[in-house]
Write an enzyme that holds these catalytic residues in place. Structure first.
Site, PDB file in Angstrom:
ATOM      1  N   CYS A  28       0.833  -1.197   0.000  1.00 50.56           N
ATOM      2  CA  CYS A  28       0.000   0.000   0.000  1.00 50.56           C
ATOM      3  C   CYS A  28       0.879   1.263   0.000  1.00 50.56           C
ATOM      4  O   CYS A  28       1.658   1.478   0.935  1.00 50.56           O
ATOM      5  CB  CYS A  28      -0.905   0.002   1.231  1.00 50.56           C
ATOM      6  N   LYS A  55     -10.007  -9.100   6.571  1.00 52.76           N
ATOM      7  CA  LYS A  55      -9.573  -8.290   7.703  1.00 52.76           C
ATOM      8  C   LYS A  55      -9.967  -8.944   9.027  1.00 52.76           C
ATOM      9  O   LYS A  55     -11.100  -9.388   9.197  1.00 52.76           O
ATOM     10  CB  LYS A  55     -10.188  -6.901   7.613  1.00 52.76           C
TER      11      LYS A  55
END
Length: 239
Positions: A28, A55
């Site tokens: 990211c 997640k």
């Protein structure tokens, strides 16, 4: 530091005494920004990588939006959004300062303008921009002209002066990943050295900085990550 990307069903890693925590994801660019700031400022911290396709429930309890970066300071303060985290760190841990008073307003303006390049990059990697690669490249290079002109006006290697500052750090992750587009589009491209001599000098100066080298994200590995994202099945830890 959790080098593996923790998924749902995992246990939350125990806190490390005397260290802040960054919830991150290796590929990211927004989380990359914060890893660079933390490293440059030598702020004690650990890093917990998150599998963004699965997640953990415990991470969603910490940050319901489920996004990275998410920074938790020693006193429990939670800060999200990469620019907000970077500015928080610069205020709380002022050495070295990443802004110059004389250029801060212009740096913030340039950062805002860079968001157009970031949006174009995101649209490209996620197949949302259907234009020919040549047209995309022409648009991005035109957008970069302002940054070339700014470095020329400042007559410095970095936007921060003799050393990288906040603007340098916050735009770097996209420069480091830019060549991934040539792999994804299967076309060759490079910056015009005659048109962008200052940017080329800037890139050479940035890539040799120790804190940059420590957190390098190779563009070919990033391209493999994006290809995996496009299939909807990413093995974050085995690319």
């Amino acid at each position: 530091m959790s080098s593996l990307h923790l998924a749902n069903g995992s246990e939350k890693p125990a806190e490390v005494e005397g260290q802040a925590r960054l919830y991150s994801m290796e590929y990211c660019p927004f989380a990359h920004r914060i890893r660079l700031v933390l490293s440059l400022k030598n702020i004690p911290h650990d890093i917990v990588n998150i599998n963004l396709q699965s997640k953990p429930d415990w991470f969603l309890e910490i940050h319901p939006d489920g996004k990275v970066p998410a920074f938790i300071d020693l006193d429990g303060t939670l800060v999200t959004d990469s620019v907000a985290v970077a500015n928080y760190l610069d205020e709380k841990y002022p050495e070295p300062s990443l802004y110059n008073d004389e250029t801060k307003d212009r740096d913030l303006e340039l950062l805002d303008h860079f968001s157009k390049i970031m949006d174009t990059f995101a649209n490209c990697i996620f197949n949302k921009d259907k234009r020919q690669f040549e047209k995309i490249l022409a648009e991005v290079t035109d957008d970069l002209q302002e940054f070339e002109d700014e470095l020329n006006a400042r007559n410095t290697t970095f936007f921060g002066g003799s050393n990288p500052g906040m603007l340098d750090i916050l735009i770097w992750p996209w420069f480091e990943r830019a060549k991934a587009l040539t792999l994804l589009y299967k076309q060759r491209a490079s910056l015009d050295k005659e048109r962008f001599p200052r940017i080329m000098e800037w890139v050479d100066g940035m890539k040799d900085q120790p804190f940059i080298v420590k957190h390098r994200c190779p563009y070919d590995k990033f391209a493999k990550f994006i290809e995996a994202v496009r299939t909807g099945n990413v093995d974050y830890d085995n690319l």
